[in-house]
Write a protein that holds these residues in place. Structure first.
Motif, PDB file in Angstrom:
ATOM      1  N   LYS A 166       0.834  -1.207   0.000  1.00  0.00           N
ATOM      2  CA  LYS A 166       0.000   0.000   0.000  1.00  0.00           C
ATOM      3  C   LYS A 166       0.870   1.258   0.000  1.00  0.00           C
ATOM      4  N   MET A 167       1.975   1.213   0.757  1.00  0.00           N
ATOM      5  CA  MET A 167       2.884   2.363   0.785  1.00  0.00           C
ATOM      6  C   MET A 167       3.537   2.564  -0.580  1.00  0.00           C
ATOM      7  N   MET A 168       3.927   1.457  -1.220  1.00  0.00           N
ATOM      8  CA  MET A 168       4.520   1.547  -2.557  1.00  0.00           C
ATOM      9  C   MET A 168       3.509   2.132  -3.537  1.00  0.00           C
ATOM     10  N   LYS A 169       2.280   1.651  -3.464  1.00  0.00           N
ATOM     11  CA  LYS A 169       1.216   2.152  -4.350  1.00  0.00           C
ATOM     12  C   LYS A 169       1.056   3.662  -4.189  1.00  0.00           C
ATOM     13  N   GLU A 170       0.995   4.144  -2.949  1.00  0.00           N
ATOM     14  CA  GLU A 170       0.817   5.583  -2.716  1.00  0.00           C
ATOM     15  C   GLU A 170       2.017   6.372  -3.216  1.00  0.00           C
ATOM     16  N   ALA A 171       3.222   5.821  -3.032  1.00  0.00           N
ATOM     17  CA  ALA A 171       4.433   6.510  -3.489  1.00  0.00           C
ATOM     18  C   ALA A 171       4.439   6.639  -5.009  1.00  0.00           C
ATOM     19  N   VAL A 172       4.010   5.588  -5.697  1.00  0.00           N
ATOM     20  CA  VAL A 172       3.993   5.603  -7.164  1.00  0.00           C
ATOM     21  C   VAL A 172       2.918   6.557  -7.680  1.00  0.00           C
ATOM     22  N   ILE A 173       1.739   6.532  -7.064  1.00  0.00           N
ATOM     23  CA  ILE A 173       0.670   7.454  -7.470  1.00  0.00           C
ATOM     24  C   ILE A 173       1.120   8.905  -7.287  1.00  0.00           C
ATOM     25  N   GLU A 174       1.763   9.176  -6.141  1.00  0.00           N
ATOM     26  CA  GLU A 174       2.227  10.541  -5.849  1.00  0.00           C
ATOM     27  C   GLU A 174       3.267  10.982  -6.879  1.00  0.00           C
ATOM     28  N   PHE A 175       4.164  10.060  -7.251  1.00  0.00           N
ATOM     29  CA  PHE A 175       5.180  10.360  -8.270  1.00  0.00           C
ATOM     30  C   PHE A 175       4.512  10.668  -9.614  1.00  0.00           C
ATOM     31  N   ASN A 176       3.549   9.847  -9.967  1.00  0.00           N
ATOM     32  CA  ASN A 176       2.825  10.023 -11.236  1.00  0.00           C
ATOM     33  C   ASN A 176       2.122  11.388 -11.269  1.00  0.00           C
ATOM     34  N   ASP A 177       1.448  11.708 -10.171  1.00  0.00           N
ATOM     35  CA  ASP A 177       0.696  12.968 -10.106  1.00  0.00           C
ATOM     36  C   ASP A 177       1.612  14.195 -10.107  1.00  0.00           C
ATOM     37  N   ARG A 178       2.845  14.016  -9.610  1.00  0.00           N
ATOM     38  CA  ARG A 178       3.772  15.149  -9.530  1.00  0.00           C
ATOM     39  C   ARG A 178       4.637  15.298 -10.779  1.00  0.00           C
ATOM     40  N   GLU A 179       5.142  14.189 -11.299  1.00  0.00           N
ATOM     41  CA  GLU A 179       6.179  14.253 -12.339  1.00  0.00           C
ATOM     42  C   GLU A 179       5.684  13.974 -13.758  1.00  0.00           C
ATOM     43  N   ILE A 180       4.523  13.340 -13.886  1.00  0.00           N
ATOM     44  CA  ILE A 180       4.102  12.913 -15.223  1.00  0.00           C
ATOM     45  C   ILE A 180       2.855  13.651 -15.697  1.00  0.00           C
ATOM     46  N   ILE A 181       1.772  13.535 -14.950  1.00  0.00           N
ATOM     47  CA  ILE A 181       0.490  14.074 -15.424  1.00  0.00           C
ATOM     48  C   ILE A 181       0.513  15.592 -15.665  1.00  0.00           C
ATOM     49  N   PRO A 182       1.164  16.402 -14.809  1.00  0.00           N
ATOM     50  CA  PRO A 182       1.169  17.850 -15.095  1.00  0.00           C
ATOM     51  C   PRO A 182       1.909  18.222 -16.385  1.00  0.00           C
ATOM     52  N   HIS A 183       2.754  17.313 -16.877  1.00  0.00           N
ATOM     53  CA  HIS A 183       3.565  17.610 -18.064  1.00  0.00           C
ATOM     54  C   HIS A 183       3.064  16.868 -19.306  1.00  0.00           C
ATOM     55  N   LYS A 184       1.804  16.491 -19.282  1.00  0.00           N
ATOM     56  CA  LYS A 184       1.266  15.679 -20.376  1.00  0.00           C
ATOM     57  C   LYS A 184       1.434  16.358 -21.738  1.00  0.00           C
ATOM     58  N   ALA A 185       1.258  17.660 -21.776  1.00  0.00           N
ATOM     59  CA  ALA A 185       1.373  18.378 -23.055  1.00  0.00           C
ATOM     60  C   ALA A 185       2.789  18.262 -23.621  1.00  0.00           C
ATOM     61  N   ARG A 186       3.773  18.288 -22.736  1.00  0.00           N
ATOM     62  CA  ARG A 186       5.175  18.159 -23.199  1.00  0.00           C
ATOM     63  C   ARG A 186       5.425  16.758 -23.762  1.00  0.00           C
ATOM     64  N   PHE A 187       4.866  15.764 -23.120  1.00  0.00           N
ATOM     65  CA  PHE A 187       5.009  14.394 -23.649  1.00  0.00           C
ATOM     66  C   PHE A 187       4.360  14.302 -25.030  1.00  0.00           C
ATOM     67  N   GLU A 188       3.175  14.894 -25.166  1.00  0.00           N
ATOM     68  CA  GLU A 188       2.471  14.820 -26.452  1.00  0.00           C
ATOM     69  C   GLU A 188       3.204  15.610 -27.537  1.00  0.00           C
ATOM     70  N   ALA A 189       4.016  16.580 -27.121  1.00  0.00           N
ATOM     71  CA  ALA A 189       4.796  17.373 -28.078  1.00  0.00           C
ATOM     72  C   ALA A 189       6.139  16.704 -28.399  1.00  0.00           C
ATOM     73  N   LYS A 190       6.272  15.428 -28.065  1.00  0.00           N
ATOM     74  CA  LYS A 190       7.463  14.624 -28.391  1.00  0.00           C
ATOM     75  C   LYS A 190       8.715  15.128 -27.680  1.00  0.00           C
ATOM     76  N   ASP A 191       8.563  15.425 -26.397  1.00  0.00           N
ATOM     77  CA  ASP A 191       9.702  15.879 -25.592  1.00  0.00           C
ATOM     78  C   ASP A 191      10.442  14.649 -25.050  1.00  0.00           C
ATOM     79  N   TYR A 192      11.316  14.099 -25.888  1.00  0.00           N
ATOM     80  CA  TYR A 192      12.037  12.874 -25.509  1.00  0.00           C
ATOM     81  C   TYR A 192      12.953  13.111 -24.310  1.00  0.00           C
ATOM     82  N   ALA A 193      13.505  14.312 -24.215  1.00  0.00           N
ATOM     83  CA  ALA A 193      14.392  14.622 -23.081  1.00  0.00           C
ATOM     84  C   ALA A 193      13.618  14.550 -21.765  1.00  0.00           C
TER      85      ALA A 193
END
Length: 602
Positions: free
Chosen positions: A35-62
């Motif tokens: 459960k702790m691992m699950k929460e840590a991964v969700i928190e990482f996803n919400d902080r590092e990935i989802i807010p930058h979705k537009a950059r991913f869609e714009a092919k920001d490989y870096a």
């Protein structure tokens, strides 16, 4: 965790042995650590990935590479790697859980993560010598290096063993020289290491090699331009060309000609993890859709109140629940089988290889079922959004594009459909799964007079469990007769195999949901599982329809005369309810729950 050997059925035996609800693992059984691992991964996803979705869609490989390094800092790249090689050494369920919850932000990152942790790292962990593991795995587990997997070629896709890339031993015997071309290589743009498959002389099977790659000293390796893809746009995908690439002889992975075996077993692991990687996408798509449906008003009414939308919300939620139930059921079976093998003296490598290989049928089933469900989920998400869903300004359009690849990689769904039935027949021939006895029993049932007694279905989900048992008879009837008729030539009858596999898939998925719901109703109370009961019933009802259609298609394709008539009568008997569920009520009940919670809430 203590493992009871008597309760761990072998891969494929779900078809012929009853599984008790107490013997399956569900997401409600996660340990505190998980459960702790699950929460840590969700928190990482919400902080590092989802807010930058537009950059991913714009092919920001870096950005993809940068986020991979951040995931490495938190240990996510080494969840399944043994501690002695720099990983966290967690069990198979925890690796599934990490893959599940880290993958929903964007398919671009999900692909990079899956390619690195799965097919980029695992072949060395599972097949490498001690020297190879000590040299490479810690770098991969900590993100110092990123891995890629170079198998596919322009002329070798599903027929992976037909690759033309060559490896020639040098005159002094100290190295191999690799020449050839690979395509669709995920992570190629930023990897430091590739698992490369090539053929030595006229060997029947390909051989695997660990090939280091440094852009400043390319060693005959050149990369094509980044592929422009329908989805997973910021996942680095390139062609790789080898021109007299020199690889030390000690970098051969496993033995000469062992490459095809490595490739197939790596794909088994990849398949179940791909199913996991689709799960949170389904949950999030459902949540996004219901929030929009609650806010969007037409004719002065939230569209979530309309029956046509309730159908979609109910079925999106149901498929997510069922996929989750089946994926974690199989993951725990694999984890328990690995623990059993280690307890009996196998090394970590042997135990994990054999543990996953044991459930290769279930891995293929899950890959097909969940990849198709996530595509359907995204498609219905677009429909709920209407015209806005077709716009890049809303998240559904990208979710739909990203979902599309899941039906292609790790073996196309067509290949996996044929594989799961083919592997089951092979297991039967080896005596690992007794199909013959139960199939003969079904034939006797067909010849006998059916009982006209009304069964007692007063216990929770008792009719549903009885229906699953009857669906298993349909598969045994169809597959048994097909094997008798065609023998080894059955594999040439691809449409028949595909239809039989759909029956097998629906049985496993429906049973998994029913057993999860039954287990949770027993321990948490029926009232707490009302909607889960509704989802289990709804999914089964639709599974019965599929089994009936595919069973009929199969029977009339190879049986004639009295045999055909008898089998069609059996099919009708085995797909008939005593008490048909009101699926309109079931859908309404499920939809009202997600509406009121304003999210996927199971």
């Amino acid at each position: 965790m203590e493992t009871k050997q008597k309760d761990i059925i072998r891969g494929g035996q779900f078809l012929v042995k009853e599984t008790l609800c107490d013997d399956i693992f569900t997401p409600e059984d996660f340990s505190e650590e998980q459960k702790m691992m699950k929460e840590a991964v969700i928190e990482f996803n919400d902080r590092e990935i989802i807010p930058h979705k537009a950059r991913f869609e714009a092919k920001d490989y870096a950005l993809t590479e940068e986020v991979m390094r951040k995931a490495a800092e938190l240990g996510f790249l080494g969840v399944s790697v043994p501690e002695e090689y720099g990983g966290l050494g967690m069990g198979f369920v925890s690796t599934m859980l990490t893959c599940d919850y880290i993958s929903s932000g964007t398919g671009s990152f999900s692909t990079a993560f899956g390619a690195h942790t799965g097919i980029g790292t695992m072949p060395i962990t599972l097949y490498g010598t001690e020297e190879q593991k000590q040299k490479y795995v810690p770098k991969l587990a900590t993100g110092e290096w990123f891995g890629a997997y170079a198998l596919t070629e322009p002329g070798a896709g599903s027929d992976a063993n037909s690759g033309k890339t060559t490896a020639k031993l040098s005159d002094d015997g100290k190295s191999y020289v690799i020449n050839g071309q690979k395509m669709w290589i995920s992570n190629a743009g930023f990897c430091s290491l590739m698992i490369v498959f090539a053929r030595i002389e006229d060997d029947k099977n390909i051989t695997g090699f660990i090939v280091e790659f440094d852009k400043n000293s390319p060693n005959g390796i050149t990369l094509g331009e980044e592929e422009h893809k329908l989805g997973i746009r910021a996942s680095s995908t390139r062609q790789v060309f080898f021109n007299d690439t020199v690889v030390p002889a000690e970098n051969m992975l496993a033995g000469r000609g062992e490459g095809f075996k490595i490739a197939m077993n790596a794909l088994n692991i990849g398949r179940i993890k791909l199913a996991a990687a689709c799960l949170d996408s389904e949950r999030r798509i459902t949540t996004t859709a219901v929030k929009y449906a609650n806010e969007r008003k037409q004719f002065k009414t939230p569209i979530s109140d309309f029956g046509a939308i309730k159908v979609k919300l109910a079925e999106m939620a149901t498929n997510a629940y069922v996929g989750e139930s089946a994926s974690y059921r199989a993951a725990k079976n694999i984890e328990d089988r690995i623990a059993m093998r280690q307890a009996s003296g196998n090394t970590h490598q042997e135990a994990e290889l054999k543990g996953v290989e044991e459930y290769a049928i279930e891995c293929s089933i899950l890959k097909v079922a969940v990849s198709e469900d996530v595509q359907h989920c995204a498609d219905e998400g677009i429909q709920i959004f209407g015209g806005m869903g077709f716009s890049e300004d809303t998240p559904m359009e990208a979710a739909w594009r990203d979902a599309r690849i899941a039906r292609i990689y790790e073996g196309t769904n067509e290949i996996n459909r044929m594989l799961c039935v083919g592997m089951l027949v092979k297991k039967a021939m080896k005596g690992h799964v007794d199909l013959l006895g139960p199939a003969m029993k079904v034939q006797e049932d067909l010849m006998g007079i059916p009982s006209f007694d009304t069964p007692d279905y007063s216990a929770l989900l008792s009719e549903e469990k009885a229906m699953v048992a009857k669906l298993k008879k349909v598969f045994l009837m169809v597959a048994g007769a097909a094997v008798q008729k065609f023998g080894p030539a059955l594999e040439e009858h691809q449409q028949l195999l595909m239809a039989a596999s759909d029956i097998l898939i629906e049985i496993y998925m429906a049973e998994s949901a029913i057993l999860r719901t039954e287990k949770n109703a027993k321990r948490f109370g029926e009232d707490s599982q009302k909607e889960q009961i509704a989802m289990s019933k709804l999914y089964l009802y639709q599974a019965v329809d599929i089994v009936e259609k595919k069973g009929k298609e199969s029977i009339i394709s190879f049986a004639e005369g009295d045999e055909q008539r008898m089998m069609l009568m059996g099919l009708k008997r085995f797909t008939k309810y005593v008490n048909y569920p009101d699926i309109v009520d079931l859908r309404n009940e499920i939809a009202e729950k997600v509406k009121s919670e304003n999210k996927y809430c199971f």
